[in-house]
Scaffold this active site. Structure first.
Site, PDB file in Angstrom:
ATOM      1  CG  HIS A  90      -2.179  -0.730   1.063  1.00  0.00           C
ATOM      2  ND1 HIS A  90      -3.301  -0.163   0.524  1.00  0.00           N
ATOM      3  CD2 HIS A  90      -2.507  -2.009   1.341  1.00  0.00           C
ATOM      4  CE1 HIS A  90      -4.278  -1.058   0.468  1.00  0.00           C
ATOM      5  NE2 HIS A  90      -3.820  -2.188   0.964  1.00  0.00           N
ATOM      6  CD  GLU A 114      -7.245  -1.964  -3.302  1.00  0.00           C
ATOM      7  OE1 GLU A 114      -8.127  -2.696  -2.833  1.00  0.00           O
ATOM      8  OE2 GLU A 114      -6.246  -1.588  -2.669  1.00  0.00           O
TER       9      GLU A 114
END
Length: 337
Positions: free
Chosen positions: A41, A110
C-alpha cells in the site's frame, strides 16, 4: 510449491509501524506458520492510526531476520507506480538473498494507492487487466532472458538485463475477485489469491472452476498450484472484543460501488466509520472458540483452498499469534493436513 496445506499470517501494513510489524512477522515464524504476507500500500485504508511501510524494504528486513518462512506480497500492483522491470529487479535481488522463500503476488490495483502517488487518471478495469497481463509477461521475460527488447502496448525496454536473479524464478501468484482473473491465474501464474467472507457460490462456482480451467488450458499440474485465500479471522478470548476489533477494517465491508474511486484515506475512513459494528464484522469470522474457527474454515478447505493466510484485525497481534500457536496451529493441521 505443492498442494499440501499451508498456514500463513497477513502482516497488516495498513495498521502497524514497520518495526512493530516486523516483530509480528518474526513471531509468525516462531509459532510455526509457513508464510507471511504483506500488502503493498502507498496509502492505508484509513488515515487516523494508519501506516503504509514500503513492502519491498520490509520483506527484505523480514528475510534477514528469519530463516525459513516464505514471504510474499498480497498484493502488489506492478503496472502503475512501478515499471514492471523495476519489480523484476527487486524480486530478482530478494530471490537471490532468500532463495525459495519469496512469492510475488500481483493484482490490478486500487485507485487509493496509485492515484495519490502519481496523479494519473484511474483507468477502467479492462485497461488495468491488460496492464497487469503485460507486466507479468515482461517480468517473466526479464527473469528468463538477457538483453530484452520489449515492445508492448503499455511498456517497453531496450536491451534490458536483470543481472542478479535466482536460479529458479520467483513464483507469481495472481489475485482476483472474478472469473477472468481466476482463469488467468490458472493459465499463467503459480498460484491464485483471493479473500474470504463472500458468498460461497463465488468461490465454488466461479473462481476455483476457472482456475482449474486455466490450468487445463495451459496443460500444467493441478497439484503444484497454490490456491491461496486470506481468511479474515477475529479470534479473541473475549468475543465482544473480537467484534469491536473489526471496526478498524470496516472499509472491507463496503460494497464496491460504495468505495469506487475513493482515493483519500480520510474519505475511506469516514465511510467505514459510518457502518455499524455488525456490518463492519460481516466479512470476518468472529469467535472466541477454536473449534468454531476450524468449523468456519472447513468450507474453504473443502472447496480446494490449500494455503490459508490468517488476517487478524485487532491491535494486539502478538497476543493473537501466541493464541493461534497454542490453540489453532496444530488443530488446523490435524483437521485438514
Amino acid at each position: 510449491m505443492s498442494n499440501t496445506l499451508k498456514l500463513g499470517f497477513k502482516a497488516s501494513s495498513e495498521q502497524f509501524a514497520p518495526q512493530e510489524l516486523l516483530n509480528y512477522g518474526i513471531l509468525a515464524e516462531k509459532i510455526g506458520l509457513d508464510s507471511v504476507w504483506i500488502s503493498d500500500h502507498f496509502q492505508p485504508w484509513r488515515h487516523t492510526g494508519g501506516h503504509a511501510p514500503f513492502s519491498l524494504s520490509w520483506l527484505a528486513a523480514l528475510g534477514a531476520k528469519t530463516e525459513r518462512v516464505v514471504m510474499g506480497t498480497s498484493v502488489l500492483t506492478p503496472s502503475f507506480r512501478y515499471h514492471p522491470s523495476i519489480v523484476a529487479q527487486a524480486f530478482g535481488t530478494m530471490g537471490c538473498l532468500f532463495p525459495n522463500r519469496l512469492i510475488l503476488g500481483v493484482g490490478t490495483g486500487e485507485s487509493l494507492n496509485e492515484v495519490p502517488a502519481s496523479g494519473l487518471l484511474w483507468p477502467e478495469q479492462r485497461e488495468r487487466t491488460l496492464r497487469l497481463k503485460e507486466s507479468v509477461r515482461l517480468i517473466k521475460t526479464l527473469w528468463t532472458q538477457d538483453r530484452v527488447d520489449f515492445e508492448g502496448e503499455f511498456y517497453r525496454t531496450e536491451r534490458a538485463t536483470i543481472y542478479d536473479k535466482p536460479d529458479t524464478p520467483v513464483p507469481i501468484y495472481i489475485a482476483g475477485a472474478g472469473p477472468v482473473m481466476a482463469k488467468y491465474a490458472g493459465t499463467t501464474g503459480e498460484g491464485f489469491i483471493c479473500t474470504s467472507g463472500k458468498a460461497r457460490e463465488l468461490y465454488q462456482d466461479k473462481l476455483l472452476p476457472k482456475v482449474t480451467e486455466g490450468l487445463e488450458q495451459s496443460q500444467r499440474s493441478n497439484t503444484e498450484f497454490d490456491r491461496t485465500i486470506e481468511i479474515k479471522l477475529s479470534y479473541n478470548t473475549d468475543k465482544q472484543q473480537a467484534l469491536q476489533d473489526t471496526r478498524f477494517w470496516g472499509a472491507l465491508a463496503l460494497k464496491p460501488e460504495e468505495k469506487m474511486n475513493v482515493e483519500d484515506p480520510l474519505a475511506m475512513e469516514q465511510l467505514a466509520d459510518e457502518l455499524p459494528a455488525e456490518r463492519a464484522a460481516s466479512r470476518w469470522i468472529v469467535t472466541d472458540d477454536a473449534d468454531e474457527v476450524v468449523e468456519k474454515v472447513k468450507p474453504y478447505v473443502d472447496m480446494g483452498f490449500n494455503h490459508l493466510v490468517f488476517h487478524y484485525p485487532g491491535p494486539n497481534q502478538a497476543e493473537f499469534l501466541t493464541l493461534f500457536g497454542e490453540t489453532l496451529n496444530t488443530r488446523l493441521r490435524q483437521a485438514f493436513g
